[in-house]
Design a protein around this motif. Structure first.
Motif, PDB file in Angstrom:
ATOM      1  N   PHE A   1       0.823  -1.217   0.000  1.00  0.00           N
ATOM      2  CA  PHE A   1       0.000   0.000   0.000  1.00  0.00           C
ATOM      3  C   PHE A   1       0.853   1.261   0.000  1.00  0.00           C
ATOM      4  O   PHE A   1       0.452   2.293  -0.530  1.00  0.00           O
ATOM      5  CB  PHE A   1      -0.948   0.012   1.199  1.00  0.00           C
ATOM      6  N   ALA A   2       2.050   1.149   0.629  1.00  0.00           N
ATOM      7  CA  ALA A   2       2.920   2.324   0.668  1.00  0.00           C
ATOM      8  C   ALA A   2       3.460   2.634  -0.728  1.00  0.00           C
ATOM      9  O   ALA A   2       3.599   3.796  -1.104  1.00  0.00           O
ATOM     10  CB  ALA A   2       4.069   2.078   1.639  1.00  0.00           C
ATOM     11  N   THR A   3       3.752   1.579  -1.510  1.00  0.00           N
ATOM     12  CA  THR A   3       4.427   1.801  -2.800  1.00  0.00           C
ATOM     13  C   THR A   3       3.461   1.790  -3.983  1.00  0.00           C
ATOM     14  O   THR A   3       3.822   2.199  -5.070  1.00  0.00           O
ATOM     15  CB  THR A   3       5.489   0.706  -3.042  1.00  0.00           C
ATOM     16  N   CYS A   4       2.251   1.315  -3.774  1.00  0.00           N
ATOM     17  CA  CYS A   4       1.342   1.193  -4.919  1.00  0.00           C
ATOM     18  C   CYS A   4      -0.048   1.706  -4.523  1.00  0.00           C
ATOM     19  O   CYS A   4      -0.918   0.920  -4.128  1.00  0.00           O
ATOM     20  CB  CYS A   4       1.309  -0.284  -5.325  1.00  0.00           C
ATOM     21  N   LYS A   5      -0.201   3.012  -4.635  1.00  0.00           N
ATOM     22  CA  LYS A   5      -1.456   3.637  -4.182  1.00  0.00           C
ATOM     23  C   LYS A   5      -2.670   3.105  -4.929  1.00  0.00           C
ATOM     24  O   LYS A   5      -3.765   3.023  -4.391  1.00  0.00           O
ATOM     25  CB  LYS A   5      -1.366   5.157  -4.389  1.00  0.00           C
ATOM     26  N   SER A   6      -2.449   2.736  -6.204  1.00  0.00           N
ATOM     27  CA  SER A   6      -3.599   2.325  -7.019  1.00  0.00           C
ATOM     28  C   SER A   6      -4.244   1.033  -6.491  1.00  0.00           C
ATOM     29  O   SER A   6      -5.383   0.730  -6.818  1.00  0.00           O
ATOM     30  CB  SER A   6      -3.179   2.148  -8.478  1.00  0.00           C
ATOM     31  N   LEU A   7      -3.518   0.287  -5.679  1.00  0.00           N
ATOM     32  CA  LEU A   7      -4.107  -0.972  -5.169  1.00  0.00           C
ATOM     33  C   LEU A   7      -4.940  -0.762  -3.904  1.00  0.00           C
ATOM     34  O   LEU A   7      -5.681  -1.657  -3.492  1.00  0.00           O
ATOM     35  CB  LEU A   7      -3.019  -2.013  -4.915  1.00  0.00           C
ATOM     36  N   ARG A   8      -4.807   0.421  -3.294  1.00  0.00           N
ATOM     37  CA  ARG A   8      -5.639   0.679  -2.108  1.00  0.00           C
ATOM     38  C   ARG A   8      -7.106   0.627  -2.531  1.00  0.00           C
ATOM     39  O   ARG A   8      -7.456   1.048  -3.614  1.00  0.00           O
ATOM     40  CB  ARG A   8      -5.327   2.063  -1.530  1.00  0.00           C
ATOM     41  N   ARG A   9      -7.960   0.105  -1.722  1.00  0.00           N
ATOM     42  CA  ARG A   9      -9.413  -0.059  -1.963  1.00  0.00           C
ATOM     43  C   ARG A   9      -9.714  -1.126  -3.030  1.00  0.00           C
ATOM     44  O   ARG A   9     -10.865  -1.434  -3.279  1.00  0.00           O
ATOM     45  CB  ARG A   9     -10.094   1.271  -2.379  1.00  0.00           C
ATOM     46  N   GLN A  10      -8.672  -1.669  -3.672  1.00  0.00           N
ATOM     47  CA  GLN A  10      -8.925  -2.689  -4.709  1.00  0.00           C
ATOM     48  C   GLN A  10      -8.797  -4.112  -4.177  1.00  0.00           C
ATOM     49  O   GLN A  10      -9.273  -5.053  -4.786  1.00  0.00           O
ATOM     50  CB  GLN A  10      -7.938  -2.530  -5.890  1.00  0.00           C
ATOM     51  N   VAL A  11      -8.089  -4.255  -3.040  1.00  0.00           N
ATOM     52  CA  VAL A  11      -7.885  -5.591  -2.462  1.00  0.00           C
ATOM     53  C   VAL A  11      -8.089  -5.526  -0.947  1.00  0.00           C
ATOM     54  O   VAL A  11      -7.942  -4.464  -0.349  1.00  0.00           O
ATOM     55  CB  VAL A  11      -6.450  -6.131  -2.726  1.00  0.00           C
ATOM     56  N   SER A  12      -8.448  -6.671  -0.366  1.00  0.00           N
ATOM     57  CA  SER A  12      -8.462  -6.796   1.100  1.00  0.00           C
ATOM     58  C   SER A  12      -7.845  -8.137   1.461  1.00  0.00           C
ATOM     59  O   SER A  12      -8.054  -9.129   0.751  1.00  0.00           O
ATOM     60  CB  SER A  12      -9.880  -6.762   1.652  1.00  0.00           C
ATOM     61  N   LEU A  13      -7.126  -8.142   2.566  1.00  0.00           N
ATOM     62  CA  LEU A  13      -6.581  -9.409   3.071  1.00  0.00           C
ATOM     63  C   LEU A  13      -7.551  -9.968   4.105  1.00  0.00           C
ATOM     64  O   LEU A  13      -7.919  -9.263   5.049  1.00  0.00           O
ATOM     65  CB  LEU A  13      -5.217  -9.144   3.732  1.00  0.00           C
ATOM     66  N   VAL A  14      -7.989 -11.214   3.901  1.00  0.00           N
ATOM     67  CA  VAL A  14      -8.767 -11.905   4.934  1.00  0.00           C
ATOM     68  C   VAL A  14      -7.779 -12.853   5.604  1.00  0.00           C
ATOM     69  O   VAL A  14      -7.294 -13.795   4.974  1.00  0.00           O
ATOM     70  CB  VAL A  14      -9.964 -12.679   4.330  1.00  0.00           C
ATOM     71  N   GLN A  15      -7.446 -12.576   6.837  1.00  0.00           N
ATOM     72  CA  GLN A  15      -6.420 -13.365   7.535  1.00  0.00           C
ATOM     73  C   GLN A  15      -7.067 -14.173   8.661  1.00  0.00           C
ATOM     74  O   GLN A  15      -7.518 -13.628   9.652  1.00  0.00           O
ATOM     75  CB  GLN A  15      -5.331 -12.445   8.092  1.00  0.00           C
ATOM     76  N   ILE A  16      -7.102 -15.497   8.468  1.00  0.00           N
ATOM     77  CA  ILE A  16      -7.618 -16.376   9.521  1.00  0.00           C
ATOM     78  C   ILE A  16      -6.435 -16.865  10.336  1.00  0.00           C
ATOM     79  O   ILE A  16      -5.454 -17.374   9.784  1.00  0.00           O
ATOM     80  CB  ILE A  16      -8.351 -17.582   8.921  1.00  0.00           C
ATOM     81  N   VAL A  17      -6.546 -16.698  11.638  1.00  0.00           N
ATOM     82  CA  VAL A  17      -5.488 -17.141  12.525  1.00  0.00           C
ATOM     83  C   VAL A  17      -6.119 -18.097  13.538  1.00  0.00           C
ATOM     84  O   VAL A  17      -6.975 -17.715  14.311  1.00  0.00           O
ATOM     85  CB  VAL A  17      -4.837 -15.933  13.232  1.00  0.00           C
ATOM     86  N   VAL A  18      -5.694 -19.353  13.475  1.00  0.00           N
ATOM     87  CA  VAL A  18      -6.275 -20.361  14.368  1.00  0.00           C
ATOM     88  C   VAL A  18      -5.476 -20.380  15.667  1.00  0.00           C
ATOM     89  O   VAL A  18      -4.252 -20.529  15.637  1.00  0.00           O
ATOM     90  CB  VAL A  18      -6.248 -21.758  13.705  1.00  0.00           C
TER      91      VAL A  18
END
Ligand code: GDG
Length: 479
Positions: A298-315
């Motif tokens: 996100f710091a280096t590629c502004k165009s990807l902000r709002r275009q992707v989300s990380l869903v992180q499952i931690v068991v």
């Protein structure tokens, strides 16, 4: 007891006891070993020996017998005192062998009292196995908690064929040599008839350690198979990469209720690409490194902000070990920092789920994901990578995989391989995956699915058991 039974020995049983609102209750155990062995042992007759969890009393036996009705395998519990559990499990297994075998020697606590507990608990597991073994049974011991069981079983006069499979990596000589009990462990392993590893790299590392610390062992190499003779006993050493039940994930992902859930998840994400991470909470899974790469993206590629989300499952995992509690805090702090830094009312960069999901929900997420981001800093195999491929029935997801996962050896043909420590390279891989066109996605995923289907968990079990029962593999048996 009838002959020909399989005796499976592992630290945990497939069922764990937990405190519930009306007293102790049983629930399925989590983790890769149990996931891998469950389908195999549904189909076999015999015994599964292991620890049930804290708070076990004999009154649980009836409940336990009921829980095993879908299996021909009888569960046998080994009871451990809190002191034994601390020294053997928290101590030797998880403060020495686990970090050392994942190349993290600075995390090891070589406390000699841990070794004593490890020896005495391994003896307890062997005693339990010896009680049900006869000359026709075959014994299959699993993983790093129980490396001495073969030696104690032989001490009991058990002459059955016995095998050992290591689910985690085996380290190179210059790491393994730090272990004060290195010779005793290697010697004990040679009481087995078959020693199995996940990858050729682990097998090579093991052989290097044996050459260095047990110079009296003789090796014979034939058709890619290594047989070692120690004290007049022959042991086969081989890699057997573990698989998953491909058909289960593939079929499940096509059920109407899962399809409906996939559609819901996609709608909730409002057309953004879903990047999925699924891990036990463990420092070997590379979570802080992954989050740093995500932040870098996100710091280096502004165009990807709002275009992707990380869903992180931690068991949740090993919650009574301080290092694991620290990792949870570190992970949660980092996630809220990234969400605070980049998120806005309509977009959350990271959706964090800290619990074990039901299997159908997990499969729906695997299927709905556009990218799987699996970046352990070291891993024996990593079943999540394979489960993701098996659930991708639409063949549209991209797998980004650490080159330090055992599965990278088999999946290098369709996955984007990354060095998890290289946050710039991981961010670049995310960018490339985001932009990858449908044609290339399908082509890569098709290769991956073929590989995972052809080397499933049943084949793994068949191959190991063929060597264990007959002394040679399936190909030789068929000839
Ligand atoms: C060890 C080695 C080796 C995860 N989240 C949920 C869930 N899981 C299941 C996955 C998978 C298992 O946990 C994790 O397996 P891994 O292989 O990724 O990792 P470890 O637990 O570290 O396993 C590893 C393995 O043994 C087998 O040899 O591959 O290298 O470290 O099966 O599906 N299951 C459910 N809900 C979740 O939220 N139900």
């Amino acid at each position: 007891m009838k002959t020909g039974n399989m005796i499976l020995v592992s630290n945990r049983l497939p069922t764990t006891i937990e405190p519930g609102p009306d007293g102790p209750m049983l629930k399925p155990s989590s983790g890769g070993l149990v996931t891998a062995l469950k389908p195999v042992f549904k189909a076999r007759k015999g015994y599964w020996i292991g620890w049930l969890g804290e708070g076990y009393g004999e009154e649980m036996d009836e409940l336990l017998a009921g829980s095993a009705t879908d299996s021909a395998c009888q569960l046998v519990t080994v009871t451990l005192t809190p002191g034994e559990r601390r020294g053997f499990y928290t101590g030797f297994s998880n403060e020495i062998v686990w970090p050392l075998f994942h190349d993290l020697q600075e995390r090891c606590n070589f406390d000699p009292t841990y070794w004593k507990a490890y020896v005495s608990v391994n003896r307890k597991f062997a005693d339990a196995a010896a009680r049900v073994a006869d000359h026709g049974s075959i014994v299959w011991v699993h993983d790093y908690h129980l490396m001495l069981v073969g030696e104690f079983l032989r001490g009991h006069g058990v002459r059955s064929r016995m095998g050992f499979f290591l689910h985690i990596p085996f380290p190179p000589v210059d790491i393994f040599e730090k272990l004060p009990w290195r010779t005793q462990i290697l010697r004990a392993l040679f009481r087995f008839d078959v020693i199995g590893f996940q990858t050729p790299r682990d097998e090579r590392n093991f052989l290097g350690c044996v050459r260095r610390f047990l110079p009296d062992v003789d090796f014979q190499r034939n058709d890619g198979e290594v047989r070692a003779v120690s004290d007049g006993r022959e042991t086969l050493i081989r890699n057997f990469p573990i698989g998953i039940d491909f058909d289960e994930f593939n079929t499940h992902a096509q059920q109407p209720e899962v399809a409906a859930r996939i559609a819901e998840i996609r709608e909730d994400m409002r057309g953004r690409q879903i990047i999925l991470g699924v891990d036990r909470l463990d420092y070997t899974k590379g979570l802080p490194e992954r989050l740093r790469a995500f932040q870098h993206l996100f710091a280096t590629c502004k165009s990807l902000r709002r275009q992707v989300s990380l869903v992180q499952i931690v068991v949740p995992s090993r919650e009574n070990i301080p290092k694991y509690r620290e990792l949870k805090l570190e992970t949660e702090t980092f996630i809220s920092q990234i969400n605070g830094q980049y998120g806005d009312p309509g977009w959350m960069p990271i959706h964090y789920i800290h619990r074990s999901l039901e299997r159908p929900e997990l499969i729906a997420l695997y299927s709905a994901a556009d990218i799987a981001l699996i970046t352990p800093i070291k891993d024996g195999m990593n079943l999540v990578a394979k489960e993701f491929c098996a659930s991708q029935v639409e063949e549209r997801g991209v797998l980004i995989l650490s080159e330090f996962a055992g599965s990278a050896e088999q999946l290098n043909n369709g996955a984007i391989l990354v060095n998890p420590y290289d946050i710039g390279a991981v961010a670049d891989a995310l960018h490339a995956a985001y932009r990858m066109d449908q044609g290339e996605r399908t082509q890569r995923m098709r290769k991956l699915r073929r590989r995972v289907r052809n080397a499933d968990v049943f084949r793994w079990c068949d191959e190991f058991c063929s060597y264990l029962e007959n002394g040679y593999g399936r190909a030789a048996r068929a000839a």
